[in-house]
Design an enzyme around this catalytic site. Structure first.
Site, PDB file in Angstrom:
ATOM      1  N   GLU A   1      -0.341   7.467  -1.588  1.00  0.00           N
ATOM      2  CA  GLU A   1      -1.252   7.904  -2.653  1.00  0.00           C
ATOM      3  C   GLU A   1      -0.724   9.157  -3.349  1.00  0.00           C
ATOM      4  O   GLU A   1      -1.268   9.590  -4.346  1.00  0.00           O
ATOM      5  CB  GLU A   1      -2.663   8.122  -2.093  1.00  0.00           C
ATOM      6  N   ARG A   2       0.360   9.752  -2.787  1.00  0.00           N
ATOM      7  CA  ARG A   2       0.873  10.972  -3.408  1.00  0.00           C
ATOM      8  C   ARG A   2       1.777  10.686  -4.612  1.00  0.00           C
ATOM      9  O   ARG A   2       1.889  11.485  -5.511  1.00  0.00           O
ATOM     10  CB  ARG A   2       1.615  11.816  -2.367  1.00  0.00           C
TER      11      ARG A   2
ATOM     12  N   SER B   1       4.988   8.698   9.178  1.00  0.00           N
ATOM     13  CA  SER B   1       5.118   9.598  10.325  1.00  0.00           C
ATOM     14  C   SER B   1       4.835   8.838  11.633  1.00  0.00           C
ATOM     15  O   SER B   1       4.156   7.804  11.635  1.00  0.00           O
ATOM     16  CB  SER B   1       4.183  10.784  10.160  1.00  0.00           C
TER      17      SER B   1
ATOM     18  N   CYS C   1      13.879  10.908   5.904  1.00  0.00           N
ATOM     19  CA  CYS C   1      13.818  10.592   7.335  1.00  0.00           C
ATOM     20  C   CYS C   1      15.208  10.603   7.942  1.00  0.00           C
ATOM     21  O   CYS C   1      15.353  10.601   9.151  1.00  0.00           O
ATOM     22  CB  CYS C   1      13.173   9.233   7.544  1.00  0.00           C
TER      23      CYS C   1
ATOM     24  N   LYS D   1       0.886  -1.172   0.000  1.00  0.00           N
ATOM     25  CA  LYS D   1       0.000   0.000   0.000  1.00  0.00           C
ATOM     26  C   LYS D   1       0.919   1.216   0.000  1.00  0.00           C
ATOM     27  O   LYS D   1       1.339   1.696   1.048  1.00  0.00           O
ATOM     28  CB  LYS D   1      -0.905  -0.016   1.227  1.00  0.00           C
TER      29      LYS D   1
ATOM     30  N   GLU E   1       9.024  17.315  13.952  1.00  0.00           N
ATOM     31  CA  GLU E   1       9.634  17.076  12.631  1.00  0.00           C
ATOM     32  C   GLU E   1       9.051  18.080  11.630  1.00  0.00           C
ATOM     33  O   GLU E   1       7.828  18.164  11.487  1.00  0.00           O
ATOM     34  CB  GLU E   1       9.328  15.648  12.177  1.00  0.00           C
TER      35      GLU E   1
HETATM   36  P1  NAD Z   1       2.429   9.465   6.378  1.00  0.00           P
HETATM   37  O1  NAD Z   1       2.488   8.947   7.769  1.00  0.00           O
HETATM   38  O2  NAD Z   1       1.549  10.610   6.091  1.00  0.00           O
HETATM   39  O3  NAD Z   1       1.987   8.298   5.362  1.00  0.00           O
HETATM   40  C1  NAD Z   1       2.603   7.039   5.353  1.00  0.00           C
HETATM   41  C2  NAD Z   1       1.608   6.000   4.888  1.00  0.00           C
HETATM   42  O4  NAD Z   1       0.518   5.955   5.803  1.00  0.00           O
HETATM   43  C3  NAD Z   1       1.005   6.295   3.515  1.00  0.00           C
HETATM   44  O5  NAD Z   1       0.910   5.092   2.799  1.00  0.00           O
HETATM   45  C4  NAD Z   1      -0.361   6.875   3.857  1.00  0.00           C
HETATM   46  O6  NAD Z   1      -1.328   6.609   2.863  1.00  0.00           O
HETATM   47  C5  NAD Z   1      -0.726   6.189   5.156  1.00  0.00           C
HETATM   48  N1  NAD Z   1      -1.564   7.021   6.015  1.00  0.00           N
HETATM   49  C6  NAD Z   1      -1.597   8.375   6.070  1.00  0.00           C
HETATM   50  N2  NAD Z   1      -2.477   8.786   6.986  1.00  0.00           N
HETATM   51  C7  NAD Z   1      -3.019   7.685   7.534  1.00  0.00           C
HETATM   52  C8  NAD Z   1      -4.005   7.459   8.564  1.00  0.00           C
HETATM   53  N3  NAD Z   1      -4.584   8.466   9.194  1.00  0.00           N
HETATM   54  N4  NAD Z   1      -4.316   6.193   8.874  1.00  0.00           N
HETATM   55  C9  NAD Z   1      -3.728   5.161   8.247  1.00  0.00           C
HETATM   56  N5  NAD Z   1      -2.787   5.320   7.271  1.00  0.00           N
HETATM   57  C10 NAD Z   1      -2.438   6.560   6.920  1.00  0.00           C
HETATM   58  O7  NAD Z   1       3.946   9.785   5.958  1.00  0.00           O
HETATM   59  P2  NAD Z   1       4.465  10.493   4.636  1.00  0.00           P
HETATM   60  O8  NAD Z   1       4.141  11.947   4.728  1.00  0.00           O
HETATM   61  O9  NAD Z   1       4.061   9.743   3.442  1.00  0.00           O
HETATM   62  O10 NAD Z   1       6.049  10.290   4.782  1.00  0.00           O
HETATM   63  C11 NAD Z   1       6.862  11.131   5.521  1.00  0.00           C
HETATM   64  C12 NAD Z   1       7.102  10.595   6.909  1.00  0.00           C
HETATM   65  O11 NAD Z   1       7.701   9.307   6.834  1.00  0.00           O
HETATM   66  C13 NAD Z   1       8.065  11.433   7.707  1.00  0.00           C
HETATM   67  O12 NAD Z   1       7.604  11.512   9.033  1.00  0.00           O
HETATM   68  C14 NAD Z   1       9.374  10.662   7.622  1.00  0.00           C
HETATM   69  O13 NAD Z   1      10.281  10.911   8.665  1.00  0.00           O
HETATM   70  C15 NAD Z   1       8.857   9.269   7.665  1.00  0.00           C
HETATM   71  N6  NAD Z   1       9.825   8.305   7.138  1.00  0.00           N
HETATM   72  C16 NAD Z   1      10.422   7.455   8.026  1.00  0.00           C
HETATM   73  C17 NAD Z   1      11.368   6.547   7.573  1.00  0.00           C
HETATM   74  C18 NAD Z   1      12.007   5.583   8.528  1.00  0.00           C
HETATM   75  O14 NAD Z   1      12.564   4.576   8.083  1.00  0.00           O
HETATM   76  N7  NAD Z   1      11.954   5.830   9.829  1.00  0.00           N
HETATM   77  C19 NAD Z   1      11.687   6.496   6.216  1.00  0.00           C
HETATM   78  C20 NAD Z   1      11.054   7.375   5.342  1.00  0.00           C
HETATM   79  C21 NAD Z   1      10.111   8.275   5.826  1.00  0.00           C
END
Ligand code: NAD
Length: 497
Positions: A176-177, A226, A281, A173, A383
């Protein structure tokens, strides 16, 4: 306009939920595609396909399984440029950086080629009278990966390659962006010879995620995104007894000791703080110079470098970084800069006014540099995920060591020094998962393992490396005795050796 569906049972299928999301081209600000958002029924269809396909895939010998990955590597190399361009156009990062996104994923696929070796069990002959013991690693069945927007090639590959090599079927999954590249990767796996249904991609938002979390046939879920969502997923996955590893956000510090080579340090901070517009990240978002002289020297060199960063469209090969992923992300980062000013930090470089000529609707901003940030400020605690670097001045080494150690996040950290004693003490004591010594982005190579601590990682196994085999398999242990070793008569006490 392109429309992106789901990849289920070896083919792209249109969405049936009636819901879609816009996929932007960040460099122009235009909508370039509509992606389907899956409902519970579509997730269920993917799970049914995966469940059926996994039986034969799990029984396929491990070497044959990784042969598919070997072929996949050839196909990714063949299509590398097209993938990098699509990635850059959907994410906003530059094409050279998009190539790196693909390559860091490819490295984990290469690692996964050796998984037959890591899946081998253990054997003890004669553990008791006539008794031999052995263990074997078996796939879990159907597993899922939920991935973020910021590495749309690398993180899907980190997830599906080890899982599939271990004999599981996989439901991806992606964000979606920027769903275009994950969908292409699924097509390439099919072309490489993966049986239909072993790798499926459902596009979607919270509805699809919740359907995955609640599905009793999915045995494990790996998440990257996140921290608040990571924690939510970790807890909800446990309610259906899934194995879960959930990686969250970050606030990565760079400690600059008085003896650091300042030119090298500034180069490192510029690349790690502003590359990919800070949407990594493992980006450095906090610089901690130790002592006033170090801080003043650092600021003197950093200010002109941040002011002269070259921002450009993703297709400009000379740009240092491109636009942010969406208008919402851009507004959020700019809001944080405003918060920092109100909190009393000194904005030494303000990139908020940057406009890209010819691309006025794109999601661009220049680099921002804050001085005199303190640990009670929101811009320090939270962050930001944008091209904003905060300088927190520490009076001595102990104060600098305490900053990343006491922070809620614990993904990566770096120390810049020529002093081996200081570096050794720092690596031993700092309360963070991944440490760099004069290395600003210490993402471990594929045969080690990646994972942050505290709010940056929920669950006890890391992603890729040997931990990925532990995560995607379960151990079965067999105790065997043949008639020649059996004593006559029943034994009512617990067997001991
Ligand atoms: P996000 O948390 O918004 O989305 C991640 C995934 O979760 C997506 O597939 C999204 O569709 C889904 N999602 C979003 N909102 C949701 C909800 N309310 N309920 C269930 N699923 C939901 O993160 P993002 O903006 O796509 O990515 C950036 C974040 O990811 C930053 O915080 C970054 O630090 C983190 N990140 C962490 C690592 C790591 O290995 N620790 C690596 C890359 C990115």
């Amino acid at each position: 306009m392109r429309s992106i569906g789901h990849f289920i049972g070896g083919k792209e299928v249109k969405g049936t939920s009636g819901r879609t999301a816009d996929v932007y081209e960040p460099m122009t600000g235009e909508i370039q595609a509509k992606v389907a958002l899956a409902s519970k029924a579509e997730v269920r269809a993917a799970v049914e396909n995966a469940k059926a396909a996994q039986v034969e895939w799990g029984a396929t010998n491990p070497q044959r399984r990784v042969r598919v990955l070997m072929k996949f590597l050839e196909l990714v190399a063949r299509d590398n440029e097209a993938l990098a361009e699509l990635l850059a156009r959907e994410h906003g990062k530059t094409i050279p950086d998009a190539r790196g996104d693909i390559l860091r994923g490819v490295e984990v696929v290469e690692f996964a080629l050796g998984i037959p070796q890591l899946m081998k069990g253990e054997y003890t002959e004669g553990a008791g009278p006539g008794i031999d013991l052995y263990s074997m690693r078996q796939p879990l069945g159907v597993v899922a990966g939920i991935t973020p927007f910021n590495f749309p090639a690398m993180i899907p590959m980190w997830k599906f390659a080890p899982a599939i090599a271990c004999g599981n079927a996989f439901i991806l999954k992606p964000s979606e962006r920027d769903p275009g590249v994950p969908m292409k990767l699924c097509e390439l796996m099919l072309e490489a010879g993966l049986p239909p249904g072993v790798l499926n991609c459902v596009n979607g938002d919270k509805e699809a995620v919740d359907a995955i979390l609640d599905d009793p046939d999915i045995r494990a879920v790996g998440f990257v995104g996140s921290s608040s969502i990571a924690q939510y997923i970790y807890q909800r996955a446990a309610a259906t007894n899934k194995r879960a590893q959930c990686f969250g956000g970050a606030k990565n510090h760079a400690i600059i000791m008085p003896d650091a080579d300042m030119d090298q340090t500034v180069d490192a901070l510029i690349g790690a703080g502003f590359g990919a517009a800070g949407e990594r990240c493992m980006a450095i978002s906090v610089a901690v110079p130790v002592g006033k002289t170090t801080a003043d020297r650092l600021m003197e060199k950093m200010i002109p470098r941040v002011e002269s960063l070259k921002i450009g469209p993703s297709t400009d090969p000379n740009a240092d970084f491109g636009p942010l992923v969406t208008k919402a992300a851009l507004d959020r980062v700019k809001d944080y800069v405003e918060v920092g000013i109100k909190e009393g930090a000194k904005l030494a470089v303000d990139g908020r006014g940057f406009k890209m000529q010819g691309y006025e609707k794109g999601f661009y901003m220049g680099g921002c540099l804050f001085d005199n940030v303190t640990k009670d400020m929101r811009i320090y605690k939270e962050e930001i995920f944008g091209p904003v670097l905060s300088v927190v001045r520490a009076k001595d080494y102990d104060e600098a060591l305490a900053l990343p150690s006491d922070h809620d996040y614990g993904n990566g950290v770096a120390i810049f020094t020529r002093d081996g004693d200081a570096a050794r003490d720092f690596t031993a004591r700092v309360n963070v998962g991944m440490v760099g010594i004069n290395v600003p982005i210490p993402v471990p190579v594929a045969y080690y393992t990646f994972g942050g601590w505290k709010k940056s990682g929920f669950g006890d196994l890391n992603q890729y490396g040997p931990d990925s085999v532990r995560f995607y398999t379960k151990t079965k242990t067999v105790t065997s005795r043949w008639p020649s070793g059996v004593k006559e008569g029943a034994d009512f006490s617990i067997p001991t050796s």
